[in-house]
Scaffold this motif. Structure first.
Motif, PDB file in Angstrom:
ATOM      1  N   ASN A  99      59.430 -22.139  22.893  1.00 47.09           N
ATOM      2  CA  ASN A  99      60.102 -22.948  21.881  1.00 47.09           C
ATOM      3  C   ASN A  99      60.233 -22.159  20.582  1.00 47.09           C
ATOM      4  O   ASN A  99      59.326 -22.191  19.745  1.00 47.09           O
ATOM      5  CB  ASN A  99      59.310 -24.241  21.638  1.00 47.09           C
ATOM      6  CG  ASN A  99      59.751 -24.994  20.400  1.00 47.09           C
ATOM      7  OD1 ASN A  99      58.954 -25.247  19.482  1.00 47.09           O
ATOM      8  ND2 ASN A  99      61.010 -25.365  20.345  1.00 47.09           N
ATOM      9  N   PRO A 100      61.311 -21.410  20.414  1.00 46.47           N
ATOM     10  CA  PRO A 100      61.544 -20.781  19.121  1.00 46.47           C
ATOM     11  C   PRO A 100      62.284 -21.743  18.188  1.00 46.47           C
ATOM     12  O   PRO A 100      63.151 -22.498  18.621  1.00 46.47           O
ATOM     13  CB  PRO A 100      62.424 -19.578  19.476  1.00 46.47           C
ATOM     14  CG  PRO A 100      63.156 -20.007  20.695  1.00 46.47           C
ATOM     15  CD  PRO A 100      62.301 -21.011  21.410  1.00 46.47           C
ATOM     16  N   GLN A 101      61.927 -21.689  16.919  1.00 46.73           N
ATOM     17  CA  GLN A 101      62.607 -22.491  15.913  1.00 46.73           C
ATOM     18  C   GLN A 101      63.509 -21.562  15.092  1.00 46.73           C
ATOM     19  O   GLN A 101      63.026 -20.586  14.515  1.00 46.73           O
ATOM     20  CB  GLN A 101      61.601 -23.201  15.021  1.00 46.73           C
ATOM     21  CG  GLN A 101      60.757 -24.219  15.772  1.00 46.73           C
ATOM     22  CD  GLN A 101      59.680 -24.838  14.914  1.00 46.73           C
ATOM     23  OE1 GLN A 101      59.605 -24.597  13.710  1.00 46.73           O
ATOM     24  NE2 GLN A 101      58.828 -25.645  15.517  1.00 46.73           N
ATOM     25  N   ILE A 102      64.770 -21.869  15.068  1.00 46.29           N
ATOM     26  CA  ILE A 102      65.745 -21.038  14.371  1.00 46.29           C
ATOM     27  C   ILE A 102      66.571 -21.928  13.451  1.00 46.29           C
ATOM     28  O   ILE A 102      67.211 -22.858  13.916  1.00 46.29           O
ATOM     29  CB  ILE A 102      66.673 -20.311  15.368  1.00 46.29           C
ATOM     30  CG1 ILE A 102      65.858 -19.569  16.433  1.00 46.29           C
ATOM     31  CG2 ILE A 102      67.616 -19.351  14.638  1.00 46.29           C
ATOM     32  CD1 ILE A 102      66.659 -19.103  17.616  1.00 46.29           C
ATOM     33  N   SER A 103      66.517 -21.647  12.172  1.00 46.14           N
ATOM     34  CA  SER A 103      67.279 -22.414  11.189  1.00 46.14           C
ATOM     35  C   SER A 103      67.026 -23.908  11.359  1.00 46.14           C
ATOM     36  O   SER A 103      67.960 -24.702  11.470  1.00 46.14           O
ATOM     37  CB  SER A 103      68.772 -22.107  11.324  1.00 46.14           C
ATOM     38  OG  SER A 103      69.510 -22.759  10.304  1.00 46.14           O
ATOM     39  N   ALA A 104      65.757 -24.273  11.424  1.00 43.01           N
ATOM     40  CA  ALA A 104      65.320 -25.670  11.513  1.00 43.01           C
ATOM     41  C   ALA A 104      65.740 -26.360  12.805  1.00 43.01           C
ATOM     42  O   ALA A 104      65.716 -27.585  12.898  1.00 43.01           O
ATOM     43  CB  ALA A 104      65.797 -26.467  10.317  1.00 43.01           C
ATOM     44  N   THR A 105      66.106 -25.602  13.806  1.00 48.35           N
ATOM     45  CA  THR A 105      66.491 -26.171  15.103  1.00 48.35           C
ATOM     46  C   THR A 105      65.547 -25.668  16.181  1.00 48.35           C
ATOM     47  O   THR A 105      65.227 -24.481  16.221  1.00 48.35           O
ATOM     48  CB  THR A 105      67.933 -25.774  15.458  1.00 48.35           C
ATOM     49  OG1 THR A 105      68.813 -26.282  14.451  1.00 48.35           O
ATOM     50  CG2 THR A 105      68.331 -26.335  16.819  1.00 48.35           C
ATOM     51  N   ASP A 106      65.100 -26.581  17.031  1.00 48.19           N
ATOM     52  CA  ASP A 106      64.246 -26.208  18.160  1.00 48.19           C
ATOM     53  C   ASP A 106      65.105 -25.812  19.355  1.00 48.19           C
ATOM     54  O   ASP A 106      66.055 -26.513  19.703  1.00 48.19           O
ATOM     55  CB  ASP A 106      63.356 -27.392  18.577  1.00 48.19           C
ATOM     56  CG  ASP A 106      62.193 -27.595  17.634  1.00 48.19           C
ATOM     57  OD1 ASP A 106      61.908 -28.759  17.299  1.00 48.19           O
ATOM     58  OD2 ASP A 106      61.579 -26.591  17.241  1.00 48.19           O
ATOM     59  N   TYR A 107      64.751 -24.713  19.965  1.00 48.01           N
ATOM     60  CA  TYR A 107      65.381 -24.282  21.203  1.00 48.01           C
ATOM     61  C   TYR A 107      64.306 -24.235  22.293  1.00 48.01           C
ATOM     62  O   TYR A 107      63.132 -23.960  22.008  1.00 48.01           O
ATOM     63  CB  TYR A 107      66.029 -22.908  21.040  1.00 48.01           C
ATOM     64  CG  TYR A 107      67.219 -22.919  20.102  1.00 48.01           C
ATOM     65  CD1 TYR A 107      67.043 -22.771  18.723  1.00 48.01           C
ATOM     66  CD2 TYR A 107      68.511 -23.114  20.588  1.00 48.01           C
ATOM     67  CE1 TYR A 107      68.120 -22.803  17.862  1.00 48.01           C
ATOM     68  CE2 TYR A 107      69.599 -23.141  19.722  1.00 48.01           C
ATOM     69  CZ  TYR A 107      69.386 -22.990  18.361  1.00 48.01           C
ATOM     70  OH  TYR A 107      70.462 -23.031  17.506  1.00 48.01           O
ATOM     71  N   TRP A 108      64.734 -24.495  23.516  1.00 44.70           N
ATOM     72  CA  TRP A 108      63.771 -24.561  24.620  1.00 44.70           C
ATOM     73  C   TRP A 108      64.208 -23.668  25.773  1.00 44.70           C
ATOM     74  O   TRP A 108      65.382 -23.644  26.142  1.00 44.70           O
ATOM     75  CB  TRP A 108      63.639 -25.998  25.121  1.00 44.70           C
ATOM     76  CG  TRP A 108      63.065 -26.917  24.095  1.00 44.70           C
ATOM     77  CD1 TRP A 108      63.746 -27.663  23.190  1.00 44.70           C
ATOM     78  CD2 TRP A 108      61.679 -27.149  23.842  1.00 44.70           C
ATOM     79  NE1 TRP A 108      62.867 -28.353  22.387  1.00 44.70           N
ATOM     80  CE2 TRP A 108      61.592 -28.059  22.756  1.00 44.70           C
ATOM     81  CE3 TRP A 108      60.497 -26.672  24.411  1.00 44.70           C
ATOM     82  CZ2 TRP A 108      60.368 -28.501  22.252  1.00 44.70           C
ATOM     83  CZ3 TRP A 108      59.284 -27.123  23.911  1.00 44.70           C
ATOM     84  CH2 TRP A 108      59.225 -28.030  22.843  1.00 44.70           C
ATOM     85  N   GLY A 109      63.225 -22.964  26.340  1.00 41.56           N
ATOM     86  CA  GLY A 109      63.502 -22.175  27.524  1.00 41.56           C
ATOM     87  C   GLY A 109      63.648 -23.078  28.736  1.00 41.56           C
ATOM     88  O   GLY A 109      63.457 -24.293  28.666  1.00 41.56           O
TER      89      GLY A 109
END
Length: 118
Positions: A99-109
């Motif tokens: 779970n990387p957070q990029i520009s206040a957005t959560d992304y999920w593998g």
């Protein structure tokens, strides 16, 4: 926009070790950097739970259940997060998600299965 490639899951006997990796790529990195990166896990029928998180400055945080056994690390230049899991227990069996957070957005593998046999 963001691609996440997880690897390293599998079947291991109790007491064994595994290392998970999650590499992020995409055009978004021409503008933004990854903030906090984390590993979460989910067992069927239960809510997803935090396992470990790490900031860009390498400050880490762990769930009590994995402290002293799991180690999270990251390579900012490669946009990659790792998790070394030692002394694995059957209760660690789950699907693990980065779970990387990029520009206040959560992304999920996509998730990688870890199964620990007793």
């Amino acid at each position: 926009q963001v691609q996440l490639v997880e690897s390293g899951g599998g079947l291991v006997q109790g007491g064994g070790s595994l290392q998970l990796s999650c590499a992020a790529s995409g055009s978004i990195f021409s503008i933004f950097r990854i903030g906090v990166m984390g590993w979460y896990r989910q067992v069927p029928g239960k809510q997803i739970a935090m396992v470990a998180t790490i900031t860009r400055g390498a400050n880490s945080n762990y769930a009590d259940s994995v402290k002293g056994r799991f180690t999270i690390s990251r390579d900012n230049a490669k946009n990659t997060v790792y998790q070394v899991m030692n002394s694995l227990k059957p209760e660690d069996t789950a699907v693990y998600y980065c779970n990387p957070q990029i520009s206040a957005t959560d992304y999920w593998g996509q998730g990688t299965q870890v199964t620990v046999s007793s």
